[in-house]
Design a protein around this motif. Sequence first.
Motif, mmCIF file in Angstrom:
data_model
loop_
_atom_site.group_PDB
_atom_site.id
_atom_site.type_symbol
_atom_site.label_atom_id
_atom_site.label_comp_id
_atom_site.label_asym_id
_atom_site.label_seq_id
_atom_site.Cartn_x
_atom_site.Cartn_y
_atom_site.Cartn_z
ATOM 1 N N GLU A 52 9.876 -8.158 -1.271
ATOM 2 C CA GLU A 52 9.134 -6.994 -0.779
ATOM 3 C C GLU A 52 8.392 -6.242 -1.856
ATOM 4 O O GLU A 52 7.436 -5.541 -1.598
ATOM 5 C CB GLU A 52 10.140 -6.014 -0.160
ATOM 6 C CG GLU A 52 10.289 -6.130 1.307
ATOM 7 C CD GLU A 52 11.393 -5.212 1.788
ATOM 8 O OE1 GLU A 52 11.282 -3.990 1.632
ATOM 9 O OE2 GLU A 52 12.377 -5.746 2.329
ATOM 10 N N ASN A 53 8.935 -6.301 -3.072
ATOM 11 C CA ASN A 53 8.293 -5.536 -4.141
ATOM 12 C C ASN A 53 8.475 -6.258 -5.473
ATOM 13 O O ASN A 53 9.090 -7.332 -5.528
ATOM 14 C CB ASN A 53 8.875 -4.113 -4.197
ATOM 15 C CG ASN A 53 10.394 -4.137 -4.336
ATOM 16 O OD1 ASN A 53 10.939 -4.864 -5.165
ATOM 17 N ND2 ASN A 53 11.079 -3.366 -3.514
ATOM 18 N N ASP A 101 3.711 -11.758 -1.861
ATOM 19 C CA ASP A 101 2.398 -11.654 -1.241
ATOM 20 C C ASP A 101 1.273 -11.559 -2.274
ATOM 21 O O ASP A 101 1.351 -10.786 -3.226
ATOM 22 C CB ASP A 101 2.359 -10.424 -0.326
ATOM 23 C CG ASP A 101 3.130 -10.658 0.962
ATOM 24 O OD1 ASP A 101 3.309 -11.831 1.342
ATOM 25 O OD2 ASP A 101 3.560 -9.664 1.588
ATOM 26 N N LEU A 113 1.482 -7.874 -4.057
ATOM 27 C CA LEU A 113 2.583 -7.885 -5.023
ATOM 28 C C LEU A 113 2.191 -8.536 -6.347
ATOM 29 O O LEU A 113 2.545 -8.048 -7.412
ATOM 30 C CB LEU A 113 3.803 -8.618 -4.443
ATOM 31 C CG LEU A 113 4.485 -7.933 -3.260
ATOM 32 C CD1 LEU A 113 5.679 -8.748 -2.795
ATOM 33 C CD2 LEU A 113 4.934 -6.522 -3.613
ATOM 34 N N SER A 116 5.747 -8.041 1.678
ATOM 35 C CA SER A 116 5.401 -6.686 1.255
ATOM 36 C C SER A 116 5.176 -5.740 2.428
ATOM 37 O O SER A 116 5.382 -4.536 2.303
ATOM 38 C CB SER A 116 4.156 -6.717 0.374
ATOM 39 O OG SER A 116 3.047 -7.197 1.105
#
Lengths: 392, 313
Positions: free
Chosen positions: A139-140, A169, A173, A271
């Motif tokens: 996600e990050n 992503d 990211l 993300s």
Amino acid sequence: MMVQKLALSGDEAIAYAVKQCDVDLVAAYPITPQTIIVEKISEFVANGEFDGEFIPVESEHSALSTCVGGSLTGARVFTATASQGLALMHEILYAASGLRTPIVMAIVNRALNSPLSIHNDHADMMGSRDCGWIQIYVENVQEAYDRIIFSFKLAEREDVLLPVTVNLDAFFLSHNVESVELIEDGVVKKFLGRPKRKYRLDPDEPYSFGAMAYPWNCFEFKYQQVVAMRNAYKAFDEVEDEFSKISGRKYGKLGKYWTDDADYLMFIMGSSAGTAKYAARLMRQEGLKVGVVSVKLYRPFPEKEILEVLEGKKGIAVMDRSISFGAPTPPLASDIRSVMFANDMKVPMMSFVYGMGGRDFSVQDARNIFEMLMKKDPSEYPKETIYYGVKA
Amino acid sequence: MSYKPIRTLFELPTEENLAPGHRMCSGCGVTVGVRQILLAAPKDVIVVTATGCLEVSTVAYPYTAWRCPWVHVAFENAAAVASGIEAALKALERKGYGKRHPVIAFGGDGGTYDIGIQALSGALERGHRFLYVCYDNEAYMNTGIQRSGGTPYGTWTTTTPFGKVRPGKTEVKKNLMGIVVAHGIPYAATASISHWKDLMNKVRKALSCDGPSFIHLLTPCNRGWRFDPAQTIRIAKLAVETRYFPLYEVENGVYRITVPVPRPKPIEEFIKAQGRLRHLLRPEYADALATFKKQVEDYYSYVEMMTKATSSK
Ligand SMILES: Cc1ncc(C[n+]2csc(CCOP(=O)(O)OP(=O)(O)O)c2C)c(N)n1
């Protein structure tokens, strides 16, 4: 212990992790938006900060082939690619998992040509989802960094021995700079130890790899991969526990955000989960009972955890950033529907395809989707996938 | 190049890395060649093999004919897999976790001239220390005798049959050695299974290089070339004696013919010995025969010319 924090892009964070993991061989080919990873590793090589071999191969097909050869010697091996590069590797993805090489590969998820787009969606990884690799989405940037270290530990376990993809992503990211907490070099080294491959290319104990199998034994080879995937499913939590001891961080197979008392859930990957969470937070302030499930482990699919989180929900939106042309639903929606059906659970579900080719997914978009879930009577949810935001 | 040359059969090891009992055809030229190469190579060699006859016939699970570490990954990537093994062992040795070993990659003409040329070119350019052997049976034999870039002009294959308007393959055999040599690698050579000492010493030389080396080995195939399996070595020898397949080496850019053929036998002897070429002797294919002959002559003079041109280097 002094915690070092650096401002890094997703790509840079991955290169840092690779440097710390005592990797012996990196073979990679540049493709936007993965290029920074290979450039950064080259920089480490030039400055004597990375003592593995970096092989700038002439194609992604060769990148993965080189990795497979290297891994079979017992070395620790890393590569990174995106989109067209992953498509070009497709053939060797199966060889890598079949030969049980614990390679870790970062995939900077990008659309597949044609039309050419360098921007984000998940068509690349989803196009190869049945290749027998463990598939993790992040996600990050912090998570991207952590998952590389985590993945080597998971991949190299004797009961697993499977390659892993860490998906991040494109641009959202790979190029986004965030503050990243680094783990100390020595701590990472001790955490991972050295890969202990029992069967390897060693003249003192010669084995043959990549044999030809007949119909009466090929199936058994494939089945061993099924078993390894099951083991990976179990091992995942154990490795997360171990990893949390050195980092203080734990992500889970599913990232759950306000799910316990929620009536409506959004399932999403990568993300955009962050965006969805933010939207949910704003809506919670208005007293709306919405929550977000970020599917972080995609293969092996976290069936049990999905069922648990679905329990008692009024309606769910399943968000796919890829299309399965001609199929009843795109990949994540198909998986969730199949898990529900097999377990006699019927939570009303809407399937959405969003954000193809890098189309932005805003907080407002996430909100719109939650509102669709809430406004419609769940018994009237459309059966067909909604192509959210497409200009028809 | 410093290497220990082989002079007599008695100097060869008695233990072989390719065990008997494999499933290669009787009379297969590839098997003869691979055995000779492995006899000349150090015992601790690691072998990579591209998809093809050699691969499918030596490792039918649960059996293997390989006594040395061996790996097959796919058709077009033997050179890339070898690159990875070489580079990984280099890193492991540097870090004190392991040791380097010689690496030999085998690919057929399909796996080398055609689908694998990119991986080969990349590996040669990057300078990995390994020997790549193209075993050239001049067609895709494993899939049933289809043409490759290494199939000579006028040849019958299942995808280049001769007929009323075509004499067999209508394109020329690619100059593979020219392509390889253009990479500026330390050592490249052609070899024939009929000239074992020449081949083995080329292998020794190749493996003594600190960089990539290449051997282009002619391996007649009785199934695809249409001849009696007992004739394999005779046909390989004829290929040399008729100047069809010149034996030479290129050491740091200097060409040298290792088996000169001052008085070549007529090319017809080579042609008539094989069902895949015999049709060229029919009157209706007279033009094609002339083209075939010209190409053989042109290639031999090209090698002679390169030898002269680089002799003062
Ligand atoms: C990507 C890919 N395309 C096609 C094939 C099918 N195939 C297997 S072996 C082969 C031909 C091999 O020919 P060559 O390299 O000349 O070796 P030989 O069979 O003569 O030993 C082909 C076309 C394959 N395995 N992989």
